[in-house]
Design a protein around this motif. Structure first.
Motif, PDB file in Angstrom:
ATOM      1  N   ALA A 143       0.811  -1.156  -0.129  1.00 27.81           N
ATOM      2  CA  ALA A 143       0.060  -0.171  -0.027  1.00 27.81           C
ATOM      3  C   ALA A 143       0.740   1.251   0.093  1.00 27.81           C
ATOM      4  CB  ALA A 143      -0.697   0.050   1.237  1.00 27.81           C
ATOM      5  N   PRO A 144       0.326   2.440  -0.250  1.00 29.43           N
ATOM      6  CA  PRO A 144      -1.005   2.634  -0.882  1.00 29.43           C
ATOM      7  C   PRO A 144      -1.088   2.433  -2.552  1.00 29.43           C
ATOM      8  CG  PRO A 144       0.160   4.799  -0.769  1.00 29.43           C
ATOM      9  CD  PRO A 144       1.152   3.649  -0.157  1.00 29.43           C
ATOM     10  N   TYR A 145      -2.527   2.060  -2.769  1.00 23.40           N
ATOM     11  CA  TYR A 145      -2.744   1.504  -4.195  1.00 23.40           C
ATOM     12  C   TYR A 145      -3.391   2.726  -4.708  1.00 23.40           C
ATOM     13  CZ  TYR A 145      -1.600  -2.977  -2.307  1.00 23.40           C
ATOM     14  OH  TYR A 145      -1.091  -3.844  -1.629  1.00 23.40           O
ATOM     15  N   ASP A 146      -3.167   2.845  -5.908  1.00 22.64           N
ATOM     16  CA  ASP A 146      -4.135   3.816  -6.749  1.00 22.64           C
ATOM     17  C   ASP A 146      -5.513   3.564  -7.052  1.00 22.64           C
ATOM     18  OD1 ASP A 146      -1.807   5.601  -7.317  1.00 22.64           O
ATOM     19  OD2 ASP A 146      -1.048   4.037  -8.445  1.00 22.64           O
ATOM     20  N   ARG A 147      -5.767   2.144  -7.174  1.00 20.77           N
ATOM     21  CA  ARG A 147      -6.771   1.323  -7.355  1.00 20.77           C
ATOM     22  C   ARG A 147      -7.279   0.154  -6.577  1.00 20.77           C
ATOM     23  NH1 ARG A 147      -7.067   6.049  -9.276  1.00 20.77           N
ATOM     24  NH2 ARG A 147      -7.564   6.463 -11.477  1.00 20.77           N
ATOM     25  N   LEU A 161      -9.392  -2.004   3.261  1.00 19.40           N
ATOM     26  CA  LEU A 161      -9.165  -1.617   1.733  1.00 19.40           C
ATOM     27  C   LEU A 161      -9.187  -0.178   1.603  1.00 19.40           C
ATOM     28  CD1 LEU A 161     -11.068  -4.564   0.030  1.00 19.40           C
ATOM     29  CD2 LEU A 161      -8.719  -4.605   0.839  1.00 19.40           C
ATOM     30  N   VAL A 162     -10.091   0.494   2.191  1.00 22.34           N
ATOM     31  CA  VAL A 162     -10.210   1.903   2.011  1.00 22.34           C
ATOM     32  C   VAL A 162      -8.799   2.326   2.669  1.00 22.34           C
ATOM     33  CG1 VAL A 162     -11.454   4.008   2.669  1.00 22.34           C
ATOM     34  CG2 VAL A 162     -12.699   1.877   2.361  1.00 22.34           C
ATOM     35  N   ASP A 163      -8.438   2.024   3.945  1.00 15.28           N
ATOM     36  CA  ASP A 163      -7.238   2.641   4.310  1.00 15.28           C
ATOM     37  C   ASP A 163      -5.908   2.407   3.412  1.00 15.28           C
ATOM     38  OD1 ASP A 163      -8.419   3.265   6.661  1.00 15.28           O
ATOM     39  OD2 ASP A 163      -7.607   1.264   7.832  1.00 15.28           O
ATOM     40  N   GLN A 164      -5.850   1.469   2.603  1.00 11.84           N
ATOM     41  CA  GLN A 164      -4.667   1.110   1.826  1.00 11.84           C
ATOM     42  C   GLN A 164      -4.903   1.733   0.357  1.00 11.84           C
ATOM     43  OE1 GLN A 164      -3.980  -3.211   1.962  1.00 11.84           O
ATOM     44  NE2 GLN A 164      -4.506  -3.239   4.053  1.00 11.84           N
ATOM     45  N   THR A 165      -5.842   2.403   0.167  1.00  7.32           N
ATOM     46  CA  THR A 165      -6.057   3.045  -1.012  1.00  7.32           C
ATOM     47  C   THR A 165      -5.399   4.600  -0.866  1.00  7.32           C
ATOM     48  OG1 THR A 165      -7.809   1.784  -1.475  1.00  7.32           O
ATOM     49  CG2 THR A 165      -7.806   3.852  -2.971  1.00  7.32           C
ATOM     50  N   ARG A 166      -4.916   5.089  -1.783  1.00  7.17           N
ATOM     51  CA  ARG A 166      -4.383   6.532  -1.433  1.00  7.17           C
ATOM     52  C   ARG A 166      -5.473   7.703  -1.447  1.00  7.17           C
ATOM     53  NH1 ARG A 166      -4.326   9.607  -6.146  1.00  7.17           N
ATOM     54  NH2 ARG A 166      -3.873   8.506  -8.259  1.00  7.17           N
ATOM     55  N   LEU A 171     -11.944   3.303  -5.499  1.00 11.07           N
ATOM     56  CA  LEU A 171     -12.337   1.763  -5.163  1.00 11.07           C
ATOM     57  C   LEU A 171     -13.602   1.432  -5.965  1.00 11.07           C
ATOM     58  CD1 LEU A 171     -11.758   3.352  -2.113  1.00 11.07           C
ATOM     59  CD2 LEU A 171     -11.282   0.892  -1.506  1.00 11.07           C
ATOM     60  N   LEU A 172     -13.546   0.320  -6.174  1.00  7.62           N
ATOM     61  CA  LEU A 172     -14.639  -0.360  -7.199  1.00  7.62           C
ATOM     62  C   LEU A 172     -14.983  -1.873  -6.601  1.00  7.62           C
ATOM     63  CD1 LEU A 172     -16.437   0.066  -9.696  1.00  7.62           C
ATOM     64  CD2 LEU A 172     -14.604  -1.148 -11.042  1.00  7.62           C
ATOM     65  N   ARG A 184     -18.569   2.717  -7.531  1.00  7.92           N
ATOM     66  CA  ARG A 184     -17.327   3.235  -7.517  1.00  7.92           C
ATOM     67  C   ARG A 184     -17.187   4.089  -6.693  1.00  7.92           C
ATOM     68  NH1 ARG A 184     -14.396   7.527 -10.269  1.00  7.92           N
ATOM     69  NH2 ARG A 184     -12.822   6.948 -11.673  1.00  7.92           N
ATOM     70  N   ALA A 185     -16.175   4.522  -5.935  1.00 12.23           N
ATOM     71  CA  ALA A 185     -15.969   5.387  -4.907  1.00 12.23           C
ATOM     72  C   ALA A 185     -14.670   6.169  -5.017  1.00 12.23           C
ATOM     73  CB  ALA A 185     -15.922   4.818  -3.514  1.00 12.23           C
ATOM     74  N   GLU A 186     -14.428   7.555  -4.947  1.00 15.09           N
ATOM     75  CA  GLU A 186     -13.368   8.144  -4.961  1.00 15.09           C
ATOM     76  C   GLU A 186     -12.972   8.434  -3.652  1.00 15.09           C
ATOM     77  OE1 GLU A 186     -13.422  10.040  -9.397  1.00 15.09           O
ATOM     78  OE2 GLU A 186     -12.867  11.375  -7.775  1.00 15.09           O
TER      79      GLU A 186
END
Ligand code: SAH
Length: 207
Positions: A143-147, A161-166, A171-172, A184-186
Motif C-alpha cells: 500500500a498505498p494503491y491507486d486503484r 481496503l479503504v485505508d490502503q487506497t491513497r 475503489l470499485l 465506484r468510490a473516489e
C-alpha cells in the motif's frame, strides 16, 4: 491467425457497444481467456458470459471485466489491488493496462491462488503478485494503491481496503447482501468516499 485469436478479436469488437475505452478493448483482445478457463470450458471461452472455475467460483463475463477496467480508469504504472484472483483472468486484463509488476491480487482459496499463479506465469503475466488469504485485510505491504477493486460482493467496502487506497484513489466493488450494485468510490483527502452507483450486478459473495 489462429482460431482462438480470431474468436477473441471478435469478442472485443462485440464489447464495443458497451465499452468505449480502446485500451480496455485492446487488453480484452490480448489476454488468452481460453488458457484461464477449465479445459472442458475452452470452447465457451470467447462467449460473453461467466464460467465455473472450480471451488464453487466463477470467472466474470468479459463485458463485466471490461466495464470494471473502464470505470477504474487505469493508466500504466498505477498500483492496483485486486480482491478475488479466481483463475487470474481479470488480473491479466488489469496487467495489460498497468503493467504486471503493478498488480497485487489476494485470493481466499489457496488452490485457486496456486493455479492462477501457474496460469499467469505461462501466459506471460508472471510478474503479477498473488497471495492466498483473506482479501478483507488487503495487502498492506504494498500500500498505498491507486486503484482497489473486488471481484466478489461485500456488504460494504472493507475498512482496511479503504485505508490502503491513497487519497484521490478509486475503489470499485459489487456491494450488497442480496441485491448487489456496482459502486465506484473516489477516496477524498479527508478519507471519506465519494460514491457513484453503476447499476445492478451479480457476483459471488466475499467469504
Ligand atoms: N477475477 C476472477 C473472478 C473471481 S470470482 C477471475 O477473473 O477469474 C471471485 C473470487 O473471489 C473467487 O475466486 C473467490 O474465491 C474470491 N473470494 C471470495 N471471498 C474472498 C476473500 N475474502 N478474500 C479473497 N478472495 C475472496
Amino acid at each position: 491467425m489462429a482460431d482462438w485469436d480470431r474468436q477473441r478479436s471478435r469478442l472485443a469488437d462485440r464489447l464495443r457497444s458497451r465499452v468505449s475505452d480502446e485500451t480496455v478493448l485492446a487488453a480484452i483482445a490480448s489476454v488468452p481467456r481460453h488458457r484461464f478457463v477449465p479445459t472442458d470450458r475452452r470452447h465457451d471461452a470467447y462467449t460473453d458470459r461467466p464460467l465455473p472455475i472450480g471451488s464453487g467460483q466463477t470467472i466474470s463475463a468479459p463485458h463485466m471485466v471490461a466495464i470494471m477496467a473502464e470505470l477504474l480508469d487505469l493508466s500504466p504504472g498505477d498500483q492496483v489491488l485486486e480482491i478475488g484472483t479466481g483463475c487470474g483472468y481479470h488480473a491479466a486484463v488489469t496487467a495489460e493496462l498497468v503493467g504486471p509488476e503493478n498488480v497485487y491480487s489476494v485470493e481466499y482459496h489457496a488452490s485457486l491462488a496456486d493455479e492462477a499463479c501457474d496460469t499467469l506465469e505461462v501466459t506471460g503475466y508472471g510478474d503479477v503478485s498473488v497471495r492466498a488469504g483473506d482479501g478483507k485485510q488487503g495487502w498492506s505491504e504494498h500500500a498505498p494503491y491507486d486503484r482497489t477493486y473486488l471481484t466478489c460482493a461485500a456488504p460494504e467496502f472493507p475498512g482496511p481496503l479503504v485505508d490502503q487506497t491513497r487519497d484521490g484513489g478509486v475503489l470499485l466493488a459489487p456491494l450488497g447482501d442480496g441485491q448487489q450494485r456496482l459502486i465506484r468510490a473516489e477516496k477524498q483527502a479527508d478519507g471519506t468516499l465519494n460514491r457513484a452507483d453503476h447499476g445492478g450486478v451479480r457476483f459471488v459473495p466475499l467469504q
